[in-house]
Scaffold this active site. Structure first.
Site, mmCIF file in Angstrom:
data_model
loop_
_atom_site.group_PDB
_atom_site.id
_atom_site.type_symbol
_atom_site.label_atom_id
_atom_site.label_comp_id
_atom_site.label_asym_id
_atom_site.label_seq_id
_atom_site.Cartn_x
_atom_site.Cartn_y
_atom_site.Cartn_z
ATOM 1 N N LYS A 1 0.825 10.218 -4.306
ATOM 2 C CA LYS A 1 1.292 8.834 -4.143
ATOM 3 C C LYS A 1 1.822 8.321 -5.475
ATOM 4 O O LYS A 1 1.236 8.579 -6.530
ATOM 5 C CB LYS A 1 0.136 7.964 -3.643
ATOM 6 C CG LYS A 1 0.527 6.532 -3.286
ATOM 7 C CD LYS A 1 -0.663 5.790 -2.701
ATOM 8 C CE LYS A 1 -0.317 4.361 -2.334
ATOM 9 N NZ LYS A 1 -1.475 3.637 -1.748
ATOM 10 N N SER B 1 -5.794 1.639 2.929
ATOM 11 C CA SER B 1 -4.471 2.217 2.701
ATOM 12 C C SER B 1 -4.407 3.733 2.780
ATOM 13 O O SER B 1 -3.313 4.304 2.747
ATOM 14 C CB SER B 1 -3.917 1.758 1.341
ATOM 15 O OG SER B 1 -3.568 0.400 1.388
ATOM 16 N N SER C 1 -0.930 1.336 2.569
ATOM 17 C CA SER C 1 0.240 1.519 1.726
ATOM 18 C C SER C 1 0.573 2.988 1.473
ATOM 19 O O SER C 1 1.658 3.305 0.991
ATOM 20 C CB SER C 1 0.001 0.822 0.372
ATOM 21 O OG SER C 1 -1.108 1.400 -0.293
#
Length: 482
Positions: free
Chosen positions: A80, A179, A155
């Site tokens: 990420k 997330s 996210s």
């Protein structure tokens, strides 16, 4: 699609160790899949094909020379883009950090490097991890591999989509209020939010420091435990990192669910949940009962207040953490300005997206003179109540079974106009972060149209081995349903 990328992480490890194929062949297979799928999915913000193949070749040489290698050696992964990678752009999917290149690695990256991992690229996300759909990226949205017209969740939407689309063997995400778990549920993969403090936050660009936690996303429960083994451990550079012996997270897998006590909190099944999600999670409870577990309804009275408390606490911490992005030291700087005040104003107005600005304003308001006691202090009191409710439930239960999100993945753009409606989708995931306990998201069914549905197993602090044990038992029992 290459047979190599269809295999589980555990099977890939075995294949590399036996010499059935090389790390370079495995990496090449993932790069081919990325070439085929990435234009449709949009999981990545940056890719490093040449560097990945060179790293894989180096691992193959070490193995050929008889060197003892870690289990994850030669396995292609993706990270990420809010986790710092030395000399590699780390953007947080924001215009503010579009050209930022960290001079250091996050602790989890250092640990993966010690495991000779292969970095395929950095993954898309909601800007600064603020969002639940991966539509808030400053660069492009990510799409759900199960249905490209729908969101992958957020996210860590890029992290979940990359695993689901077979564009990486495993990925790392971050979880501030769900997330990792919510996109895992939307995309039909496995995601773990570990106990707060068990994985170092050093090198994770902060959203809300008392809630953020890095964790793995994988195809299976056992694969997830293997990755968590590699990234966990004490780090003196992180003041919240816990100095305790790291267990083998996969050690309990295979012991089944017989004798385990499972709590079903009635507050998680109240008004607002999709009937198909409710049915899938209750079926998972039925399966646990068939496996010999004791399933009982429990009550957690503070849960209806957790969402409000979360958004006050997380926004307050975000307003503080993001104050450093001012156009002076690094990050985006406005080109035209009159004085230093105008520089601050224009740099932040132009560099941050709408959702980030919304949360900074909310957090600044909650911390301001005259409102601190009315909002932030009360939110902290609710946090104590939520933590106490979890503690009480775990006195009589080994873990909690609940939905991850009230609905399956929704259409891209469907909730963008109403932020409050999107915030409501976090109602089942944020209590975990408030209490700092671990939670495992895994697939438990599909809708009539084939969209994945996930359930989450929530345990007391440091109960990850137990959650993996229960999750693996459920995963095995649900294979036919999936």
């Amino acid at each position: 699609m290459s047979d190599l990328i269809q295999r589980t992480l555990k099977q890939q490890i075995a294949g590399l160790q036996s010499g059935a194929y090389s790390a370079k062949e495995l990496t090449g297979a993932y790069l081919e899949q990325i070439d085929k799928k990435e234009k449709e999915i949009g999981a990545y913000l940056s890719l490093f094909p040449e560097e990945a193949l060179a790293a894989a070749e180096a691992v193959d040489k070490k193995r050929a020379a008889g060197e003892k290698l870690a289990p994850l050696a030669g396995i292609p992964a993706a990270i990420k883009d809010n986790i710092c990678t030395k000399n590699i752009r780390t953007t947080c999917a924001s215009k503010m950090l579009a050209e930022y290149v960290p001079p250091y690695d996050a602790d989890v990256i250092e640990r993966l490097k010690q495991n000779d991992y292969i970095l395929l690229g950095k993954l898309n996300m909601d800007e600064f991890a603020m969002g639940s759909s991966c539509e808030n990226s400053a660069f492009h949205p990510t799409r759900n591999p199960a249905d490209p017209s729908r969101v992958p969740g957020g996210s860590s939407g890029g992290s979940a989509a990359a695993v689901a689309a077979r564009e990486a063997s495993y990925t790392l995400g971050s979880d501030t209020g769900g997330s990792i778990r919510q996109p895992a549920a939307f995309c039909g993969v496995v995601g773990m939010k570990p106990t707060y403090g068990s994985v170092s936050r050093y090198g994770l660009v902060a959203f809300a420091s008392s809630l953020d936690q890095i964790g793995p996303l994988t195809g299976t429960v056992e694969d997830n435990a293997i990755v968590l083994n590699a990234i966990s451990g004490h780090d003196r550079r992180d003041a919240t990192s816990l100095a305790r012996k790291t267990p083998d997270f996969a050690s309990e897998i295979g012991k089944g669910a017989k004798g385990l006590r499972v709590g079903l909190p009635k507050e998680f099944f109240a008004e607002g949940i999709s009937p198909q999600v409710k049915d899938a999670v209750l079926h998972a409870a039925h399966v646990f009962a068939q496996l010999g577990a004791q399933v009982q309804e429990v009550s957690m009275p503070s849960i209806p207040h957790a969402l409000s408390a979360y958004y006050i606490i997380s926004s307050a911490e975000a307003s503080s953490n993001l104050a450093r992005f001012d156009g002076i030291r690094y990050g985006y700087r406005a080109k035209d300005f009159d004085d230093i005040t105008d520089l601050y104003l224009k740099s932040r107005s132009e560099g941050f997206g709408k959702e980030v600005k919304r949360r900074i304003m909310l957090g600044t308001f909650a911390l301001s003179s005259g409102y601190y006691d009315a909002y932030y202090k009360k939110a902290l009191q609710v946090r104590s109540l939520v933590t106490a409710d979890f503690r009480k439930v775990f006195e009589q239960n080994d873990f909690i079974l609940s939905p991850v999100a009230p609905t399956p993945a929704y259409k891209i753009g469907e909730k963008s106009a109403d932020p409050l409606e999107m915030y409501m989708g976090d109602a089942y995931s944020v209590p975990v972060n408030i209490a700092g306990v671990p939670a495992l998201s895994l697939p438990c069914g599909k809708t009539e149209t084939g969209l994945p549905i996930g359930c989450q197993l929530i345990g007391a602090a440091f109960s990850e081995p137990l959650l993996y044990r229960a999750g693996a038992a459920l995963e095995e029992a649900l294979k036919e349903r999936m």
